[in-house]
Every structure is written in structure tokens, then in C-alpha cells.
Design a protein around this motif. Structure first.
Motif, PDB file in Angstrom:
ATOM      1  N   ASP A 196      -3.346 -19.459  -6.028  1.00  0.00           N
ATOM      2  CA  ASP A 196      -4.045 -18.464  -6.843  1.00  0.00           C
ATOM      3  C   ASP A 196      -3.218 -17.181  -6.844  1.00  0.00           C
ATOM      4  OD1 ASP A 196      -5.765 -16.783  -8.142  1.00  0.00           O
ATOM      5  OD2 ASP A 196      -7.385 -16.896  -6.680  1.00  0.00           O
ATOM      6  N   SER A 207     -13.802 -15.490 -11.158  1.00  0.00           N
ATOM      7  CA  SER A 207     -12.468 -16.060 -11.273  1.00  0.00           C
ATOM      8  C   SER A 207     -12.504 -17.540 -10.927  1.00  0.00           C
ATOM      9  CB  SER A 207     -11.502 -15.331 -10.320  1.00  0.00           C
ATOM     10  OG  SER A 207     -10.219 -15.920 -10.342  1.00  0.00           O
ATOM     11  N   ARG A 248      -5.363 -18.903 -12.890  1.00  0.00           N
ATOM     12  CA  ARG A 248      -6.778 -18.576 -12.822  1.00  0.00           C
ATOM     13  C   ARG A 248      -7.257 -18.100 -14.176  1.00  0.00           C
ATOM     14  NH1 ARG A 248      -3.263 -14.259 -13.040  1.00  0.00           N
ATOM     15  NH2 ARG A 248      -4.099 -12.293 -12.285  1.00  0.00           N
ATOM     16  N   ALA A 281     -10.010 -20.652 -10.166  1.00  0.00           N
ATOM     17  CA  ALA A 281      -8.624 -20.968  -9.841  1.00  0.00           C
ATOM     18  C   ALA A 281      -8.390 -22.465  -9.957  1.00  0.00           C
ATOM     19  CB  ALA A 281      -8.301 -20.498  -8.426  1.00  0.00           C
TER      20      ALA A 281
END
Length: 391
Positions: free
Chosen positions: A291, A118, A125, A120
Motif C-alpha cells: 500500500d 481506502s 489503492r 488497498a
């Protein structure tokens, strides 16, 4: 989990000797999440981007399990874990770090853990995931509605929200007796354990992902009949009820399920108790979002906590929204799930802000009876676990 988090049991006043040992049961795929933070913008094709920070943590259904455990609920998780260092790390982080009961879980020999990376940036994200379907435990029946070996199963939970195909979860033959169970509904798919949990006295809370079939038919969600509460977002709720207003959608859903909760994003949440006709609306808390990963899971965990503790409907909504708001101010899914220390620190801070509307603060006055005094500074910083370090 932080060792100085106050050990609050939100159900202490309600516990009795014959109650289930488990407060909440859930099942689903566990991912290893690797989170890159400190990116100023999206990666550019053909270039190398450097992140100022990185963390790793269990993801997927582990986001929800961690959020529940940090709020003091005795949580049982049934999941398949990879037979690799990633799987070992996730198992230890959940069992030893968060106190989650993994007796219903299993390690799959020769199967590697699914992974999500992931990135961000700008309050959003981008995720890239990889994984394969986990084989069923030896001797376990094939769950109804799952894909055959070699094909991608229908996405559930976090994967359903992102449109990714997720490895299948470990489906229990018989879930443990529990006060509550959490399920992710998938159109056209029924999970036998949901009905079993409901028959055994568990309140079933369910969310749902985007309907890739485009039908948006409530009758295609057979397990909805076993649910105590249904918690879609506004777009999902309106599509399923053919309405153009989230509040109207909530009232329509309350005709199908005892408790309908519609999340409204920046506008908060709206809920209707179909048994009593009571409705409640709570605005969202304005925060700087870093996030949003796992925020929906944290909202559900907060609402489940308040429901099991038998709080008024508006208090449940307010608490769920607060925990979700606290989570988006930190990076990662399970990493950012708040515990009681974070809630207490926020409540202490917010009452010292001269700009706060007294009427708005009154919405959270119920926290006074729950929270211990805390001297910890805000914002709180959790340690970011990184694979490879040894104690």
C-alpha cells in the motif's frame, strides 16, 4: 506507537539550551482514514466485496506528523478536529499515542471529521473521501488565498495528490518557533504563516501537488521563495522546469531554491544543493509494495530528519528512501510510518542476506552509529487500531 521502539533522538548531539522546543511545525487537514485490506481485486459494480482486514487511523496531514514523531522529532501540528468521536479518536491517537504537540490545534463545535475510505489491492489503492471546510477559529483572520465559506478550497497535501477537494487546514496566526516547517504549495496561493516561520529561523521544506491549472509556473508558487528545500516528484519537476530529464529538472530547481530533491519512484531520488553544487543520487530499495499510501510523506519526514541532523546529502536521500520503502510494505498511511525499531530490524536483517551487494550495503553504513542493537524479528507488525475498543 509501539512501546518497545527505541527512543532515539537524532538531534541529541546538536541540541542547545536556547534552541526551539519544537523541531518541526506543520499544518493541514486531519482525516479519519478507514483502510480495507486483503482485497484480491478492485470492487466490482453491483457486487459486495469482503475485505480480510480493516484498520483505522488519523490521516491527511497526520501521516506526515506521525512519520516525523516516530523518527524522534519534536513535532507540533496545527489542525482542526471534528467535534465527534472520530475527531476525539484522532486527537488522542496523535497526542497520546504519538506524542505530537497539539497545542496549536483546536476542536470545532458542531463540525464533523472528514473521512477517507481506502481500499488497498494489487499494490495500489482506491480512495473515497468526504468532508466540509472547517470554520476558522473564533477571532482568527481569514488566511490569504483560501476559499470563501461554502466553496471547496484548493486541495493540499495528500488530497492534492489524489485530486480530491480537502477541508481547509487550521491556519495559525503565528507558528511556534521551530527548527523546520513543512508546507504544501498550491499554485496561486500564499500562506502567510510560511513567511513568518522562515523569518523566525525555520527551514521550510515544501512539496507540491498536481497543477490543475495546467500552467506549471514556478512564479505561481510565491512561498517557494521562503523554502530551504523543494521536493516534487519527477513529473512535477520536469513540468515546472520545462525539461525532459528529472536530473536536469533538479539542477534547474536548484537555481530557485537552496536544495532541490526530485523523487524518481522505483528509480530512487536525486538531489542538488544549490549552494555548493553538490549532487547525490540514491537508488530505490526493492520491496514488495502492499500500500503506497503516505509513502511520500514518510520520504519527506526521513529527509527532514537527516537535514536537521546535518547528515551528508547522500545519507539523507538514502534514509528517506529507506523509510518510504519500509512504509509501503504495510497498510495505511500513519499506521505504516516506520520508527527506529523498524529501521534497526531492517538493518540487522539485510546484513545477514548472502545475496546483498556489499557496495550497496555500504550506502547505509551510517546507520551503525545511530541504531541500537535489536533482537526483534522482521517483518515487524504494528497493532492496527480500530475505533470502539477500550483499554
Amino acid at each position: 506507537m509501539s512501546t518497545d521502539t527505541p527512543g532515539i533522538d537524532p538531534l541529541q548531539a546538536l541540541r542547545a539550551p536556547r534552541d526551539p522546543a519544537c523541531d518541526v511545525f506543520l499544518t493541514g487537514p486531519v482525516f479519519l482514514d478507514i483502510i480495507f485490506t486483503g482485497l484480491d481485486s478492485a470492487p466490482v459494480r453491483g457486487t459486495e466485496s469482503w475485505a480480510r482486514g480493516m484498520g483505522s487511523s488519523p490521516g491527511g496531514v497526520a501521516n506526515m506528523a506521525t512519520a516525523l514523531a516516530r523518527l524522534g522529532l519534536r513535532t507540533s501540528l496545527a489542525a482542526a478536529f471534528g467535534d465527534d468521536h472520530y475527531g476525539e479518536y484522532c486527537w488522542d491517537a496523535l497526542e497520546q499515542g504519538e506524542g505530537i504537540d497539539l497545542s496549536m490545534s483546536h476542536t470545532v463545535p458542531g463540525w464533523h471529521s472528514p473521512v477517507t475510505v481506502s481500499m488497498a489491492y494489487e499494490g495500489e489503492r482506491t480512495m473515497v473521501s468526504h468532508g466540509h471546510e472547517a470554520p476558522a477559529p473564533t477571532g482568527a483572520p481569514t488566511p490569504t488565498g483560501t476559499a470563501p465559506t461554502g466553496t471547496a478550497p484548493a486541495p493540499t497535501g495528500a488530497a492534492a495528490l489524489t485530486g480530491a477537494a480537502a477541508p481547509a487546514p487550521a491556519f495559525p496566526r503565528c507558528p511556534p518557533r521551530a527548527r523546520a516547517a513543512i508546507a504544501s504549495l498550491v499554485p496561486g496561493r500564499s500562506e502567510p504563516w510560511v513567511a513568518t516561520a522562515a523569518r523566525n529561523g525555520a527551514m521550510v521544506f515544501a512539496d507540491v501537488g498536481w497543477d490543475e491549472t495546467g500552467r506549471w509556473d514556478l512564479d505561481a508558487l510565491p512561498d517557494l521563495a521562503h523554502c530551504e528545500a523543494f521536493l516534487p516528484n519527477a513529473e512535477e519537476a520536469m513540468r515546472y522546469t520545462r525539461t525532459d530529464c528529472p536530473r536536469a529538472a533538479a539542477h534547474a530547481l536548484a537555481e530557485r531554491v537552496p536544495l532541490a530533491v526530485v523523487t524518481l519512484g522505483a528509480e530512487g531520488a536525486y538531489a542538488v544543493d544549490g549552494r555548493t553544487g553538490v549532487a547525490a543520487a540514491v537508488p530505490a530499495i526493492e520491496v514488495e509494495a502492499l500500500d503506497p499510501t503516505g509513502a511520500g510523506d514518510v520520504f519527506v519526514a526521513g529527509f527532514v530528519t537527516g537535514t536537521l541532523a546535518d547528515w551528508p546529502l547522500a545519507d539523507r536521500l538514502a534514509f528517506a528512501g529507506l523509510t518510504a520503502a519500509l512504509s509501503v510494505q504495510e497498510f495505511g498511511g500513519s499506521l505504516s510510518a516506520p520508527g527506529w525499531a523498524e529501521v534497526a530490524a531492517w538493518w540487522q536483517l539485510i546484513r545477514t542476506c548472502a545475496s546483498q551487494d556489499p557496495a550497496a550495503l555500504e550506502r547505509y553504513a551510517f546507520l551503525d552509529d545511530l541504531l541500537p542493537a535489536t533482537a526483534r524479528a522482521w517483518p515487524l507488525r504494528r497493532a492496527v487500531p480500530t475505533i470502539g475498543f477500550r483499554q
